[in-house]
Design an enzyme around this catalytic site. Structure first.
Site, PDB file in Angstrom:
ATOM      1  N   GLU A   7       0.820  -1.211   0.000  1.00  0.00           N
ATOM      2  CA  GLU A   7       0.000   0.000   0.000  1.00  0.00           C
ATOM      3  C   GLU A   7       0.857   1.265   0.000  1.00  0.00           C
ATOM      4  OE1 GLU A   7      -3.528  -0.304   2.656  1.00  0.00           O
ATOM      5  OE2 GLU A   7      -2.657  -2.236   3.199  1.00  0.00           O
ATOM      6  N   SER A 133      -6.729  -2.442   2.421  1.00  0.00           N
ATOM      7  CA  SER A 133      -7.062  -1.830   1.122  1.00  0.00           C
ATOM      8  C   SER A 133      -7.550  -2.840   0.089  1.00  0.00           C
ATOM      9  CB  SER A 133      -5.850  -1.053   0.560  1.00  0.00           C
ATOM     10  OG  SER A 133      -5.617   0.091   1.332  1.00  0.00           O
ATOM     11  N   TYR A 196      -9.299   3.867  -4.446  1.00  0.00           N
ATOM     12  CA  TYR A 196      -8.323   4.938  -4.580  1.00  0.00           C
ATOM     13  C   TYR A 196      -8.291   5.621  -5.936  1.00  0.00           C
ATOM     14  CZ  TYR A 196      -6.827   3.028  -0.152  1.00  0.00           C
ATOM     15  OH  TYR A 196      -6.800   2.592   1.149  1.00  0.00           O
ATOM     16  N   ARG A 235     -11.942   3.111  11.664  1.00  0.00           N
ATOM     17  CA  ARG A 235     -13.103   3.013  10.778  1.00  0.00           C
ATOM     18  C   ARG A 235     -13.477   1.545  10.629  1.00  0.00           C
ATOM     19  NH1 ARG A 235     -11.361   3.613   5.733  1.00  0.00           N
ATOM     20  NH2 ARG A 235     -12.121   1.531   5.210  1.00  0.00           N
ATOM     21  N   ASP A 237     -15.870  -1.381   8.831  1.00  0.00           N
ATOM     22  CA  ASP A 237     -16.602  -1.654   7.591  1.00  0.00           C
ATOM     23  C   ASP A 237     -17.622  -2.765   7.804  1.00  0.00           C
ATOM     24  OD1 ASP A 237     -14.941   0.220   6.392  1.00  0.00           O
ATOM     25  OD2 ASP A 237     -13.507  -1.306   5.723  1.00  0.00           O
ATOM     26  N   GLU A 253     -14.252  -5.619   9.106  1.00  0.00           N
ATOM     27  CA  GLU A 253     -12.963  -5.352   9.752  1.00  0.00           C
ATOM     28  C   GLU A 253     -12.942  -3.933  10.295  1.00  0.00           C
ATOM     29  OE1 GLU A 253     -10.046  -5.997   6.728  1.00  0.00           O
ATOM     30  OE2 GLU A 253     -10.466  -4.110   5.705  1.00  0.00           O
ATOM     31  N   ASN A 255     -10.298  -0.685  10.678  1.00  0.00           N
ATOM     32  CA  ASN A 255      -9.057  -0.108  10.155  1.00  0.00           C
ATOM     33  C   ASN A 255      -8.538   0.923  11.149  1.00  0.00           C
ATOM     34  OD1 ASN A 255      -7.063   1.228   8.686  1.00  0.00           O
ATOM     35  ND2 ASN A 255      -8.187   1.071   6.759  1.00  0.00           N
ATOM     36  N   GLY A 259      -7.644   5.603   5.572  1.00  0.00           N
ATOM     37  CA  GLY A 259      -7.030   6.393   4.514  1.00  0.00           C
ATOM     38  C   GLY A 259      -7.338   7.874   4.647  1.00  0.00           C
TER      39      GLY A 259
END
Length: 292
Positions: A7, A133, A196, A235, A237, A253, A255, A259
């Site tokens: 990443e 990601s 992205y 964050r 998901d 998951e 994070n 990002g």
């Protein structure tokens, strides 16, 4: 920022954006591309705070956090334990289950086993146990005759989990508050490209979902943040199968290094809550620590 993980490019984008925002808030900022000499570079710079804009292995799995603890340099985002735990999808799910948070069935198997035969009845997903990601995701659809042919870059052991159908939702926790819920709409899987690339996905903010599901996302994200021991920002998901109501809401998951690129979700959610990008970056700096 940067670093050697898969990443790297995302991290460079995050780092540049955060550095610019912090300069706008009055901070003196040095941009460091993390390499084998990182400890030496930091020793030369002697920063007051390290803003951790790394993503993926070494940067968000507890490794760089441990080095910064050793150097006694306060750093942003979560500490060693939360970072290493959240990066391990299996351990994260174990903690979710222990705290009554809903997850799908999964198992860890050798890569060769996952390619030899169906480990579970399709549909299912094969992915690395410790990447972010959406790197290295394989979806095996219902009715598939054969298991996936995995790339040589996949790790020796992989996670195989039941496919969770439904809508893609996410919720950022900042401090002691779950900000809001975003629905992510894509033409297909929410993969690296969709995350992205400009136009790769559409973010519906706030998500147009029933109030019960909206509140559950915020509650589950807050509980996940606390259960994992996250610090400052995270964050979580979700997938939501609306045909099953609340029973169709599944955690994917959490994070610990969300990002911070121009298309990223957490800055959008913070902006919706009245927090500018500069203010968000500054808050992470002011909450930096090397004590847990």
């Amino acid at each position: 920022m940067g670093g050697p993980s898969s990443e790297r490019e995302v991290s460079l984008s995050t780092g540049r954006g955060c550095a610019e925002a912090l300069r706008g808030e009055g901070y003196r900022v040095f941009e460091v591309d993390a390499g084998p000499d990182l400890a030496e570079r930091l020793g030369e710079l002697r920063p007051d705070i390290v803003f951790n804009a790394l993503h993926g292995r070494w940067g968000e799995d507890g490794c760089v956090q441990g080095m910064l603890e050793w150097l006694r340099l306060p750093y942003t985002h979560s500490g060693v334990l939360a970072s290493s735990t959240a990066m391990d999808k299996t351990r994260t799910k174990d903690i979710y289950r222990a705290h009554g948070l809903p997850v799908v069935e999964s198992r860890i198997v050798p890569r060769e086993t996952a390619m030899a035969s169906h480990v579970m009845a399709p549909p299912y997903v094969v992915k690395p146990n410790a990447e972010g990601s959406s790197v290295g995701i394989y979806i095996v659809p219902e009715g598939a005759n054969a298991p996936p042919a995995l790339a040589d870059t996949m790790p020796a052991e992989v996670m195989v989990e039941t496919y969770a159908p439904g809508r893609e939702l996410t919720c950022t926790v900042l401090g002691d508050a779950a900000l809001t819920v975003t629905e992510i709409v894509t033409r297909g899987w929410y993969d690296y490209e969709a995350k992205y690339s400009a136009g790769g996905s559409t973010h519906i903010l706030p998500a147009e979902i029933p109030a019960e599901i909206f509140a559950a996302c915020q509650d589950f994200a807050m509980r996940a943040h606390r259960a994992l021991g996250c610090r400052s920002i995270s964050r979580t998901d979700f997938r939501w199968d609306e045909s099953r109501g609340l029973d169709g809401l599944i955690l994917l998951e959490t994070n610990t290094q969300p990002g911070m690129t121009p298309t990223s979700l957490s800055p959008e959610q913070a902006h919706h809550a009245g927090i500018t990008f500069g203010q968000l970056c500054a808050r992470l700096v002011e909450e930096a620590s090397c004590d847990r």
